[in-house]
Scaffold this motif. Sequence first.
Motif, PDB file in Angstrom:
ATOM      1  N   PHE A   1     -59.101 -60.754 -34.183  1.00  0.00           N
ATOM      2  CA  PHE A   1     -57.747 -61.136 -34.595  1.00  0.00           C
ATOM      3  C   PHE A   1     -56.686 -60.091 -34.275  1.00  0.00           C
ATOM      4  O   PHE A   1     -55.521 -60.286 -34.574  1.00  0.00           O
ATOM      5  CB  PHE A   1     -57.724 -61.459 -36.091  1.00  0.00           C
ATOM      6  CG  PHE A   1     -58.534 -62.676 -36.432  1.00  0.00           C
ATOM      7  CD1 PHE A   1     -58.252 -63.898 -35.842  1.00  0.00           C
ATOM      8  CD2 PHE A   1     -59.582 -62.600 -37.333  1.00  0.00           C
ATOM      9  CE1 PHE A   1     -58.989 -65.023 -36.157  1.00  0.00           C
ATOM     10  CE2 PHE A   1     -60.325 -63.714 -37.644  1.00  0.00           C
ATOM     11  CZ  PHE A   1     -60.038 -64.931 -37.058  1.00  0.00           C
ATOM     12  N   TRP A   2     -57.079 -58.998 -33.668  1.00  0.00           N
ATOM     13  CA  TRP A   2     -56.122 -57.953 -33.289  1.00  0.00           C
ATOM     14  C   TRP A   2     -56.275 -57.692 -31.792  1.00  0.00           C
ATOM     15  O   TRP A   2     -56.971 -56.766 -31.362  1.00  0.00           O
ATOM     16  CB  TRP A   2     -56.385 -56.696 -34.106  1.00  0.00           C
ATOM     17  CG  TRP A   2     -55.312 -55.677 -34.027  1.00  0.00           C
ATOM     18  CD1 TRP A   2     -53.992 -55.855 -33.809  1.00  0.00           C
ATOM     19  CD2 TRP A   2     -55.503 -54.278 -34.181  1.00  0.00           C
ATOM     20  NE1 TRP A   2     -53.335 -54.672 -33.813  1.00  0.00           N
ATOM     21  CE2 TRP A   2     -54.248 -53.675 -34.050  1.00  0.00           C
ATOM     22  CE3 TRP A   2     -56.601 -53.470 -34.419  1.00  0.00           C
ATOM     23  CZ2 TRP A   2     -54.065 -52.295 -34.136  1.00  0.00           C
ATOM     24  CZ3 TRP A   2     -56.432 -52.114 -34.520  1.00  0.00           C
ATOM     25  CH2 TRP A   2     -55.159 -51.526 -34.376  1.00  0.00           C
ATOM     26  N   PRO A   3     -55.639 -58.496 -30.972  1.00  0.00           N
ATOM     27  CA  PRO A   3     -55.843 -58.408 -29.518  1.00  0.00           C
ATOM     28  C   PRO A   3     -55.283 -57.139 -28.885  1.00  0.00           C
ATOM     29  O   PRO A   3     -55.649 -56.804 -27.755  1.00  0.00           O
ATOM     30  CB  PRO A   3     -55.135 -59.642 -28.967  1.00  0.00           C
ATOM     31  CG  PRO A   3     -54.243 -60.116 -30.050  1.00  0.00           C
ATOM     32  CD  PRO A   3     -54.766 -59.588 -31.336  1.00  0.00           C
ATOM     33  N   ALA A   4     -54.476 -56.384 -29.590  1.00  0.00           N
ATOM     34  CA  ALA A   4     -53.917 -55.156 -29.011  1.00  0.00           C
ATOM     35  C   ALA A   4     -54.997 -54.109 -28.774  1.00  0.00           C
ATOM     36  O   ALA A   4     -54.821 -53.203 -27.956  1.00  0.00           O
ATOM     37  CB  ALA A   4     -52.841 -54.591 -29.933  1.00  0.00           C
ATOM     38  N   VAL A   5     -56.119 -54.240 -29.444  1.00  0.00           N
ATOM     39  CA  VAL A   5     -57.218 -53.271 -29.287  1.00  0.00           C
ATOM     40  C   VAL A   5     -57.807 -53.363 -27.879  1.00  0.00           C
ATOM     41  O   VAL A   5     -58.296 -52.377 -27.331  1.00  0.00           O
ATOM     42  CB  VAL A   5     -58.307 -53.520 -30.357  1.00  0.00           C
ATOM     43  CG1 VAL A   5     -59.493 -52.614 -30.175  1.00  0.00           C
ATOM     44  CG2 VAL A   5     -57.734 -53.365 -31.747  1.00  0.00           C
ATOM     45  N   TYR A   6     -57.739 -54.544 -27.277  1.00  0.00           N
ATOM     46  CA  TYR A   6     -58.319 -54.722 -25.946  1.00  0.00           C
ATOM     47  C   TYR A   6     -57.548 -53.978 -24.859  1.00  0.00           C
ATOM     48  O   TYR A   6     -58.044 -53.824 -23.747  1.00  0.00           O
ATOM     49  CB  TYR A   6     -58.384 -56.219 -25.598  1.00  0.00           C
ATOM     50  CG  TYR A   6     -59.477 -56.938 -26.339  1.00  0.00           C
ATOM     51  CD1 TYR A   6     -60.771 -56.949 -25.860  1.00  0.00           C
ATOM     52  CD2 TYR A   6     -59.203 -57.602 -27.533  1.00  0.00           C
ATOM     53  CE1 TYR A   6     -61.774 -57.601 -26.547  1.00  0.00           C
ATOM     54  CE2 TYR A   6     -60.195 -58.252 -28.225  1.00  0.00           C
ATOM     55  CZ  TYR A   6     -61.481 -58.253 -27.722  1.00  0.00           C
ATOM     56  OH  TYR A   6     -62.477 -58.896 -28.408  1.00  0.00           O
ATOM     57  N   GLU A   7     -56.365 -53.501 -25.167  1.00  0.00           N
ATOM     58  CA  GLU A   7     -55.577 -52.774 -24.169  1.00  0.00           C
ATOM     59  C   GLU A   7     -56.115 -51.362 -23.955  1.00  0.00           C
ATOM     60  O   GLU A   7     -55.879 -50.765 -22.908  1.00  0.00           O
ATOM     61  CB  GLU A   7     -54.114 -52.720 -24.616  1.00  0.00           C
ATOM     62  CG  GLU A   7     -53.456 -54.085 -24.656  1.00  0.00           C
ATOM     63  CD  GLU A   7     -52.056 -54.014 -25.231  1.00  0.00           C
ATOM     64  OE1 GLU A   7     -51.529 -52.895 -25.429  1.00  0.00           O
ATOM     65  OE2 GLU A   7     -51.488 -55.080 -25.478  1.00  0.00           O
ATOM     66  N   PHE A   8     -56.802 -50.816 -24.930  1.00  0.00           N
ATOM     67  CA  PHE A   8     -57.347 -49.466 -24.800  1.00  0.00           C
ATOM     68  C   PHE A   8     -58.713 -49.519 -24.134  1.00  0.00           C
ATOM     69  O   PHE A   8     -59.517 -50.411 -24.400  1.00  0.00           O
ATOM     70  CB  PHE A   8     -57.485 -48.806 -26.181  1.00  0.00           C
ATOM     71  CG  PHE A   8     -56.187 -48.704 -26.920  1.00  0.00           C
ATOM     72  CD1 PHE A   8     -55.246 -47.753 -26.556  1.00  0.00           C
ATOM     73  CD2 PHE A   8     -55.895 -49.552 -27.973  1.00  0.00           C
ATOM     74  CE1 PHE A   8     -54.047 -47.654 -27.227  1.00  0.00           C
ATOM     75  CE2 PHE A   8     -54.707 -49.462 -28.660  1.00  0.00           C
ATOM     76  CZ  PHE A   8     -53.777 -48.505 -28.285  1.00  0.00           C
ATOM     77  N   ALA A   9     -58.963 -48.546 -23.267  1.00  0.00           N
ATOM     78  CA  ALA A   9     -60.244 -48.498 -22.566  1.00  0.00           C
ATOM     79  C   ALA A   9     -60.622 -47.040 -22.339  1.00  0.00           C
ATOM     80  O   ALA A   9     -59.770 -46.182 -22.118  1.00  0.00           O
ATOM     81  CB  ALA A   9     -60.164 -49.239 -21.248  1.00  0.00           C
ATOM     82  N   LEU A  10     -61.907 -46.781 -22.418  1.00  0.00           N
ATOM     83  CA  LEU A  10     -62.468 -45.465 -22.092  1.00  0.00           C
ATOM     84  C   LEU A  10     -63.441 -45.679 -20.943  1.00  0.00           C
ATOM     85  O   LEU A  10     -64.386 -46.458 -21.072  1.00  0.00           O
ATOM     86  CB  LEU A  10     -63.200 -44.875 -23.300  1.00  0.00           C
ATOM     87  CG  LEU A  10     -62.358 -44.524 -24.519  1.00  0.00           C
ATOM     88  CD1 LEU A  10     -63.268 -44.177 -25.684  1.00  0.00           C
ATOM     89  CD2 LEU A  10     -61.460 -43.351 -24.209  1.00  0.00           C
ATOM     90  N   TRP A  11     -63.216 -44.972 -19.842  1.00  0.00           N
ATOM     91  CA  TRP A  11     -64.034 -45.117 -18.633  1.00  0.00           C
ATOM     92  C   TRP A  11     -64.171 -46.583 -18.230  1.00  0.00           C
ATOM     93  O   TRP A  11     -65.258 -47.077 -17.940  1.00  0.00           O
ATOM     94  CB  TRP A  11     -65.411 -44.482 -18.829  1.00  0.00           C
ATOM     95  CG  TRP A  11     -65.361 -43.011 -19.018  1.00  0.00           C
ATOM     96  CD1 TRP A  11     -64.921 -42.080 -18.141  1.00  0.00           C
ATOM     97  CD2 TRP A  11     -65.758 -42.302 -20.194  1.00  0.00           C
ATOM     98  NE1 TRP A  11     -65.018 -40.839 -18.667  1.00  0.00           N
ATOM     99  CE2 TRP A  11     -65.537 -40.935 -19.959  1.00  0.00           C
ATOM    100  CE3 TRP A  11     -66.269 -42.663 -21.426  1.00  0.00           C
ATOM    101  CZ2 TRP A  11     -65.811 -39.951 -20.877  1.00  0.00           C
ATOM    102  CZ3 TRP A  11     -66.545 -41.677 -22.336  1.00  0.00           C
ATOM    103  CH2 TRP A  11     -66.323 -40.353 -22.066  1.00  0.00           C
ATOM    104  N   HIS A  12     -63.093 -47.310 -18.260  1.00  0.00           N
ATOM    105  CA  HIS A  12     -62.991 -48.698 -17.834  1.00  0.00           C
ATOM    106  C   HIS A  12     -63.805 -49.653 -18.714  1.00  0.00           C
ATOM    107  O   HIS A  12     -64.135 -50.761 -18.294  1.00  0.00           O
ATOM    108  CB  HIS A  12     -63.394 -48.867 -16.359  1.00  0.00           C
ATOM    109  CG  HIS A  12     -62.610 -47.995 -15.450  1.00  0.00           C
ATOM    110  ND1 HIS A  12     -61.273 -48.220 -15.188  1.00  0.00           N
ATOM    111  CD2 HIS A  12     -62.955 -46.885 -14.734  1.00  0.00           C
ATOM    112  CE1 HIS A  12     -60.842 -47.283 -14.354  1.00  0.00           C
ATOM    113  NE2 HIS A  12     -61.844 -46.455 -14.063  1.00  0.00           N
TER     114      HIS A  12
END
Length: 130
Positions: A79-90
């Motif tokens: 329910f919090w789609p903004a988390v998907y914008e962060f990535a570590l090593w792709h």
Amino acid sequence: MKRDSPEAPLPGRFAEQRPQRVRVQAPQDASLTIATAKPEHTAQEFYVQQLIRSQLRLACAVAAGLLTMLVGISALLAFWPAVYEFALWHIPLPWWILGVGIYPLIIVAGMLFNGAAARNEKRYRSISRD
């Protein structure tokens, strides 16, 4: 009834009105058998059952806590789609949280469960010695 008749009992004569006592005895050849069977539940069996119940209650509580934690984290990520914008090593952050971040929480829950189970058993041993 008339009072002056000889068949009518007088009010003060209760001894004549009582039936005679009868003595009841067992036969002379009868033997007294006492059941030597073990009682249904001993105190130790009762305490063991209580220990099992407390351990089961503890296990259900830890399992419910872990399940709630996993569902809560999954729901938060869904329910919090903004988390998907962060990535570590792709690799997206939700994958890191669900794939790596959950294991330390499971280990902590296991350690807490182990400590509580040891306390339950210690309490049982202190009771069973008495």
